[in-house]
Design an enzyme around this catalytic site. Structure first.
Site, mmCIF file in Angstrom:
data_model
loop_
_atom_site.group_PDB
_atom_site.id
_atom_site.type_symbol
_atom_site.label_atom_id
_atom_site.label_comp_id
_atom_site.label_asym_id
_atom_site.label_seq_id
_atom_site.Cartn_x
_atom_site.Cartn_y
_atom_site.Cartn_z
ATOM 1 N N CYS A 166 0.916 -1.105 -0.011
ATOM 2 C CA CYS A 166 -0.049 0.126 0.161
ATOM 3 C C CYS A 166 0.803 1.194 0.059
ATOM 4 O O CYS A 166 0.630 1.906 -0.524
ATOM 5 C CB CYS A 166 -0.951 -0.066 1.073
ATOM 6 S SG CYS A 166 -1.933 1.267 1.156
ATOM 7 N N CYS A 169 -1.410 1.752 -3.086
ATOM 8 C CA CYS A 169 -2.557 2.781 -2.995
ATOM 9 C C CYS A 169 -1.994 4.323 -2.811
ATOM 10 O O CYS A 169 -2.599 5.202 -3.345
ATOM 11 C CB CYS A 169 -3.444 2.688 -1.749
ATOM 12 S SG CYS A 169 -3.334 0.860 -0.836
ATOM 13 N N LYS A 175 -0.134 5.325 -6.134
ATOM 14 C CA LYS A 175 -1.038 5.196 -6.948
ATOM 15 C C LYS A 175 -1.905 6.622 -6.934
ATOM 16 O O LYS A 175 -2.334 7.343 -7.640
ATOM 17 C CB LYS A 175 -1.841 4.185 -6.953
ATOM 18 C CG LYS A 175 -3.002 3.932 -7.915
ATOM 19 C CD LYS A 175 -4.465 4.369 -7.185
ATOM 20 C CE LYS A 175 -4.785 3.839 -6.029
ATOM 21 N NZ LYS A 175 -4.993 2.627 -6.217
ATOM 22 N N TYR A 200 -9.604 -2.745 -10.782
ATOM 23 C CA TYR A 200 -9.436 -1.460 -10.689
ATOM 24 C C TYR A 200 -8.105 -1.105 -11.002
ATOM 25 O O TYR A 200 -7.895 0.059 -11.171
ATOM 26 C CB TYR A 200 -9.794 -1.368 -9.006
ATOM 27 C CG TYR A 200 -8.822 -2.060 -8.052
ATOM 28 C CD1 TYR A 200 -7.799 -1.204 -7.514
ATOM 29 C CD2 TYR A 200 -9.025 -3.380 -7.706
ATOM 30 C CE1 TYR A 200 -6.851 -1.870 -6.666
ATOM 31 C CE2 TYR A 200 -8.180 -3.879 -6.735
ATOM 32 C CZ TYR A 200 -7.070 -3.212 -6.468
ATOM 33 O OH TYR A 200 -5.850 -3.923 -5.396
ATOM 34 N N GLU A 245 -7.634 2.066 -13.054
ATOM 35 C CA GLU A 245 -6.984 3.313 -12.603
ATOM 36 C C GLU A 245 -5.675 3.704 -13.213
ATOM 37 O O GLU A 245 -5.581 4.993 -13.455
ATOM 38 C CB GLU A 245 -6.404 2.980 -11.181
ATOM 39 C CG GLU A 245 -7.880 2.962 -10.197
ATOM 40 C CD GLU A 245 -7.336 2.253 -8.643
ATOM 41 O OE1 GLU A 245 -8.027 2.551 -7.732
ATOM 42 O OE2 GLU A 245 -6.200 1.646 -8.622
ATOM 43 N N HIS A 274 -27.346 21.610 -0.314
ATOM 44 C CA HIS A 274 -27.457 22.356 -1.419
ATOM 45 C C HIS A 274 -26.375 23.328 -1.599
ATOM 46 O O HIS A 274 -26.141 24.346 -0.821
ATOM 47 C CB HIS A 274 -28.794 22.971 -1.740
ATOM 48 C CG HIS A 274 -29.159 23.174 -3.190
ATOM 49 N ND1 HIS A 274 -29.179 22.112 -4.101
ATOM 50 C CD2 HIS A 274 -29.204 24.233 -3.641
ATOM 51 C CE1 HIS A 274 -29.390 22.789 -5.249
ATOM 52 N NE2 HIS A 274 -29.357 24.279 -4.971
ATOM 53 N N GLU A 314 -26.302 15.459 -2.135
ATOM 54 C CA GLU A 314 -27.621 15.639 -1.842
ATOM 55 C C GLU A 314 -28.460 14.758 -2.635
ATOM 56 O O GLU A 314 -29.631 14.306 -2.190
ATOM 57 C CB GLU A 314 -28.040 17.124 -2.082
ATOM 58 C CG GLU A 314 -28.168 17.234 -3.442
ATOM 59 C CD GLU A 314 -28.792 19.054 -3.521
ATOM 60 O OE1 GLU A 314 -29.697 19.224 -3.194
ATOM 61 O OE2 GLU A 314 -27.765 19.503 -4.127
#
Length: 461
Positions: free
Chosen positions: A44, A49, A52, A181, A185, A440, A445
Site C-alpha cells: 500500500c 494505494c 497510485k 481496478y 486506475e 445544497h 444531496e
C-alpha cells in the site's frame, strides 16, 4: 513465554497488517520481531494505494485545466514534467516508510531486514544472513504480488503495476491489459498525463464483480476521457521492434505502443516461504487457508491480509491485525466483519461502492428490491460543454426497506461512500435516508432526494 523461544511473536512482512499486529503486541509487553525483505510499509505505502493516489492526483490536473478554461482561465504553457513528479513522490514514500519504521522502533519491535523462511512451526531462517530465530507464535503477512501470463510469447517485454511507479520516462503510447481496478486506475493516470492509452480486457466489461450499472457507466465515461477500450479480447503475443512493442491481439488487431502493462490480477505471495515445513496449508486458490480468527492449519501460526485472499484492502488487513492481537494476546476472541465494507476505485471519474450490487440483492432479498438510479451532469461541468455524467444508485430491500447497496460513479465518489457506508452498516432504511435534509448545492444531496423507483430491471444504460 517459554524461555526456549527467542520471541513471543515473529511477523513475516512489514506491510500495513504486519506492522499493526507487531506494534500492538509489542506495546502489550511481548517480545516481537518483524522481518521485511523489501521496504517497510508494504504494497500500500511503497507500490500501491499511496503512490497510485499521488499519480491519480497528478494526472487529474489536465482535466481540471480543461474545466478551468470553461470558467475563463487560460493556460498557455501548461506542461507536465515526469522526473519532477517521480522525485516528489519518491521523497514522500520514503518519508512514510520511515514513519512506519520509527513507529516499530518506538514500540520495541525488532526489525529484521531480510527474507524470512519457515524451517518448522517455531523456527524462521533469515535468508543470506546465516541467522535463525525461534518464536512461540508466528504471523504471516506477506501480501500479494502482480500476476502475468508467463506463457504468453513476449511477456518479458511487459511491465506490471510495480514497474509503472518507476518508469524512467513517460511513454507516448501505452497498452494496459486487464479490466480490474488497477487496470482502470492506471489507464486514467496515463491518459491524464497525455499518454495515448489503450485498455484491453478479455471480459465483456470492466470491473467484474461491481454493479452492472456501474460497470457500463464507467466504461462509457473513461472513453470520454480519451481512453480506447477494447473488450472481449486478449493478447496473442508481444513483439519487440525498433519502433516499440507490437501487441498482436487474438482478434487480429495489431497495436504498437512504447509500454505494455499487465494488470491481470494479483496472487498471494507464498512462494518459497517454507509453508510445508511448518504445516501451513494453502486453499484451492493458492492462498493461505485460515479460519475466522486468521489461524492457519498450524496451531501457532496465523495469517492476515492479501496472503489469505479474503478481502484484499489495506484497512481490512489492519482490522484483521487488530482482531488477531485481541484474540491471541488479549484473550478476547474477535474476528473482522466483512459485511458492508466500502471500497473505492480511483479511476477517472472515480467509483465508490458499499454493500450489495443489484444482482446480489435480487438473489438475497426474498421480497425483491427497490432500485433508485439517477444520472446527471455535475454542476462543475456546466460551462464546459462536457457530456460527462454522474451515476448514483441505491439498492433497497423491498421488505425491510433497508438500504443494502450504494453505488456512485463521479467526482468525490470515494469521499461520499465513506460516510454512506456508516448508514449502510447501521442498517438504516430508505425513509431514514429521505428524512435527512439535503446540503445544497452538492452532488451528495442526490443520495437523500432520490424518489422515483426504477420500474424495469436495470442493466441497460
Amino acid at each position: 513465554m517459554s524461555h526456549s523461544y527467542d520471541y513471543d511473536l515473529f511477523v513475516i512482512g512489514a506491510g500495513s497488517g504486519g506492522v499493526r499486529a507487531a506494534r500492538l503486541t509489542a506495546l502489550g509487553g511481548k517480545k516481537v520481531a518483524v522481518a521485511e525483505e523489501y521496504r517497510v510499509g508494504g504494497t500500500c505505502v511503497i507500490r500501491g494505494c499511496v503512490p497510485k493516489k499521488f499519480m491519480v492526483m497528478a494526472s487529474e490536473v489536465s482535466h481540471a485545466l480543461e474545466i478551468a478554461e470553461g470558467y475563463g482561465w487560460s493556460f498557455d504553457n501548461a506542461r507536465f514534467d515526469w522526473p519532477t513528479f517521480l522525485q516528489a513522490k519518491d521523497v514522500e514514500i520514503a518519508r512514510l516508510s520511515g514513519i512506519y519504521t520509527a513507529n516499530l522502533g518506538k514500540a520495541g519491535v525488532d526489525l529484521i531486514h531480510g527474507r524470512a523462511v519457515l524451517k518448522d512451526a517455531h523456527t524462521v531462517e533469515i535468508v543470506g544472513k546465516n541467522q535463525t530465530v525461534t518464536a512461540e507464535r508466528i504471523l504471516i503477512a506477506t501480501g500479494g504480488r502482480p500476476w502475468k501470463p508467463e506463457a504468453l510469447p513476449g511477456i518479458e517485454h511487459a511491465i506490471t503495476s510495480e514497474e509503472a511507479f518507476h518508469l524512467p520516462e513517460l511513454p507516448k503510447r501505452i497498452l494496459i491489459a486487464g479490466g480490474g481496478y488497477i487496470a482502470v486506475e492506471f489507464a486514467g493516470i496515463f491518459a491524464g498525463l497525455g499518454v495515448d492509452t489503450t485498455l484491453i480486457y478479455r471480459g465483456p466489461n470492466v470491473l467484474r464483480g461491481f454493479d452492472d450499472d456501474v460497470r457500463a457507466h464507467l466504461a462509457g465515461e473513461i472513453e470520454k476521457r480519451g481512453i480506447k477500450v477494447i473488450l472481449g479480447c486478449q493478447h496473442a503475443s508481444i513483439e519487440k521492434t525498433d519502433r516499440g512493442l507490437v501487441n498482436h491481439l487474438e482478434n487480429g488487431m495489431r497495436i504498437e505502443t512504447d509500454v505494455v502493462m499487465f494488470a491481470t490480477g494479483r496472487v498471494p505471495h507464498v512462494v518459497d516461504l517454507g509453508l510445508e515445513s511448518a504445516g501451513v496449508e494453502l486453499n484451492e486458490a493458492g492462498a493461505i487457508k485460515v479460519d475466522a480468527f486468521s489461524r492457519t492449519s498450524a496451531d501457532n501460526i496465523w495469517a492476515i491480509g492479501d496472503v489469505t485472499d479474503r478481502m484484499n484492502l489495506t484497512p481490512v488487513a489492519i482490522r484483521e491485525a487488530v482482531a488477531f492481537h485481541q484474540t491471541v494476546f488479549r484473550d478476547n476472541p474477535q474476528h473482522f466483519d466483512y459485511e458492508a465494507v466500502a471500497t473505492a476505485v480511483f479511476s477517472q471519474p472515480p467509483v465508490g461502492v458499499v454493500g450489495l450490487t443489484e444482482a446480489e440483492a435480487r438473489h438475497s432479498c426474498a421480497a425483491g428490491v427497490d432500485v433508485y438510479v439517477t444520472r446527471f451532469r455535475p454542476m462543475k461541468y456546466a460551462f464546459t460543454g462536457s457530456d460527462e455524467r454522474v451515476l448514483m444508485k441505491l439498492v433497497v430491500d423491498a421488505d425491510t426497506q433497508r438500504v443494502v447497496g450504494v453505488h456512485i460513479v463521479g467526482p468525490d465518489g470515494p469521499e461520499m461512500i465513506q460516510l454512506a457506508a456508516i448508514a449502510v452498516k447501521a442498517g438504516l432504511t430508505k425513509a431514514q435516508w429521505d428524512a435527512t435534509c439535503a446540503v445544497h448545492p452538492t452532488m451528495a444531496e442526490e443520495l437523500v432526494t432520490l424518489k422515483d423507483k426504477q420500474t424495469a430491471s436495470s442493466g441497460a444504460v
